[in-house]
Design an enzyme around this catalytic site. Structure first.
Site, PDB file in Angstrom:
ATOM      1  N   THR A 129       0.819  -1.220   0.000  1.00 23.88           N
ATOM      2  CA  THR A 129       0.000   0.000   0.000  1.00 23.88           C
ATOM      3  C   THR A 129       0.850   1.267   0.000  1.00 23.88           C
ATOM      4  O   THR A 129       1.979   1.271   0.539  1.00 23.88           O
ATOM      5  CB  THR A 129      -0.892   0.001   1.260  1.00 23.88           C
ATOM      6  OG1 THR A 129      -1.437   1.300   1.455  1.00 23.88           O
ATOM      7  CG2 THR A 129      -0.108  -0.340   2.517  1.00 23.88           C
ATOM      8  N   TYR A 154      -1.525  -0.063  10.465  1.00 21.81           N
ATOM      9  CA  TYR A 154      -1.827  -0.723   9.184  1.00 21.81           C
ATOM     10  C   TYR A 154      -0.636  -0.598   8.225  1.00 21.81           C
ATOM     11  O   TYR A 154      -0.125  -1.587   7.701  1.00 21.81           O
ATOM     12  CB  TYR A 154      -3.093  -0.125   8.559  1.00 21.81           C
ATOM     13  CG  TYR A 154      -3.248  -0.486   7.106  1.00 21.81           C
ATOM     14  CD1 TYR A 154      -3.460  -1.815   6.734  1.00 21.81           C
ATOM     15  CD2 TYR A 154      -3.143   0.481   6.098  1.00 21.81           C
ATOM     16  CE1 TYR A 154      -3.570  -2.164   5.388  1.00 21.81           C
ATOM     17  CE2 TYR A 154      -3.256   0.140   4.765  1.00 21.81           C
ATOM     18  CZ  TYR A 154      -3.465  -1.174   4.411  1.00 21.81           C
ATOM     19  OH  TYR A 154      -3.563  -1.520   3.087  1.00 21.81           O
TER      20      TYR A 154
END
Ligand code: UDP
Length: 338
Positions: A129, A154
């Site tokens: 990501t 995350y």
């Protein structure tokens, strides 16, 4: 290369990638715990695969449970490569409950890699990501070698797995293609599958859900950007699925090294621009209200995609408007059901 294990294949990006694999002649084993993935999506994919003469096997299981992973490799003796999507993805939740993220995203991935080593599967495409870059200042569009400074658990969990894969590549010869996605949007253009998150936190589905009387909440218009709202790089999900196919092909080449690639469009849109584009595509007014910023939203994230273009030979084909159109088509059919 023929049989691909897709972890998280019942989810949004996993299911679109599975469809792309079937269309390109691969057999697929989907592994998913169905916590956020959907059995209905797997059934649709299975139906399509029969028409295409390909095989999809579905194994329900959890990466946190090594016995579940053994079930895959005991049943399928010849897995040629893995595409690893299965992960928790909500930034705010990761701040509140980091343990959940590290146990699932990091330990779960390590369980998977251990099983790969045991079964001599040495190729993996890993779903990473833009969150690994954190809040880059004046560095947009972001290049792969830009500093990695994730600002939430995350992003850190994804960066940790990237680093583990780099070490496993050096020491154990596992070849990895790490794809760092920017903002993913849209649905399969035939509306067979689409974006289905519960709860839905993403921009485009939330704008589209507001068409039927709900008010869209715009989180923050006081960022240092051209109109005060956050800039993001929206990449179409079918283009992204194609990047996975090309990453697999890259891993098949002789003499290549493990590598990482930004998957984005080189182009950013503000939240207001996306909102305006939705109104234009749908040809109707949508109600919105300006709300406070969401915690942890960086002002601007735009990918430099030169590396993916040059090495993977990947070029995004679809526009933001294409993504909005396909997302709406899917959502119209989908909302009738819920
Ligand atoms: N956003 C918004 N309203 C929503 C969902 C998102 O204003 O209902 C904004 C969000 O604050 C961010 C951008 O849209 O600036 C993209 O958010 P999304 O959750 O889609 O992706 P992210 O960039 O957080 O991964």
């Amino acid at each position: 290369m023929k049989t691909i294990l897709v972890t998280g294949g019942a989810g949004y990006i996993g299911s679109h990638t599975t469809l792309e694999l079937i269309k390109n002649g691969y057999d697929v084993v989907i592994f998913d715990n169905l916590e956020y993935g959907h059995a209905e999506i797997v059934e649709k994919l299975k139906t399509i695969s029969k028409y295409d003469g390909k095989v999809i096997d579905f194994i329900k299981g959890d990466l946190k449970n090594p016995n579940d992973i053994d079930t895959i490799f005991n049943k399928h003796r010849k897995i040629d490569a893995v595409i690893h999507f299965a992960a928790y993805i909500q930034v705010e939740e990761s701040v509140k409950n980091p343990q959940k993220y590290y146990e699932n995203n990091v330990s779960g991935s390590m369980n998977l890699f251990s099983a790969m080593l045991k079964n001599e599967v040495k190729k993996i495409v890993f779903s990473s990501t833009a969150a690994v870059y954190g809040e880059p200042k004046d560095l947009n569009p972001i290049k792969e070698d830009c500093a990695k400074a994730p600002i939430n658990p995350y992003g850190r969990s994804k960066l940790m797995v990237e680093q583990i894969l780099q070490d496993y590549s050096r020491t154990f010869g596992i070849k990895s293609a790490i794809l760092r996605y920017f903002n993913v949007a849209g649905a399969n253009s035939d509306a067979i599958i689409g974006e289905w998150h519960e709860p839905e936190t993403h921009l485009i589905p939330n704008i589209l859900r507001a068409v039927n009387g709900k008010i869209f909440q715009l989180f923050g218009d006081d960022f240092e950007t051209r109109d005060g709202t956050c800039v993001r790089d929206y990449v179409n999900v079918e283009d992204l699925a194609n990047a996975h196919l090309l990453a697999l092909k890259y891993l098949e080449l002789e003499g290549i090294s493990s590598d990482c690639f930004n998957i984005g469009t080189n182009n950013g849109n503000t939240v207001k621009e996306v909102f305006d584009a939705c109104e234009k595509v749908l040809q109707r007014k949508i109600d919105r209200k300006i709300c406070a910023r969401r915690t942890g939203d960086p002002a601007s994230l735009v990918a430099c995609n030169e590396k993916a273009k040059n090495i993977l030979k990947w070029t995004p084909q679809r526009s933001l408007e294409d993504s909005i159109r396909s997302a709406y088509k899917w959502q119209c059919g989908f909302l009738e059901k819920i």
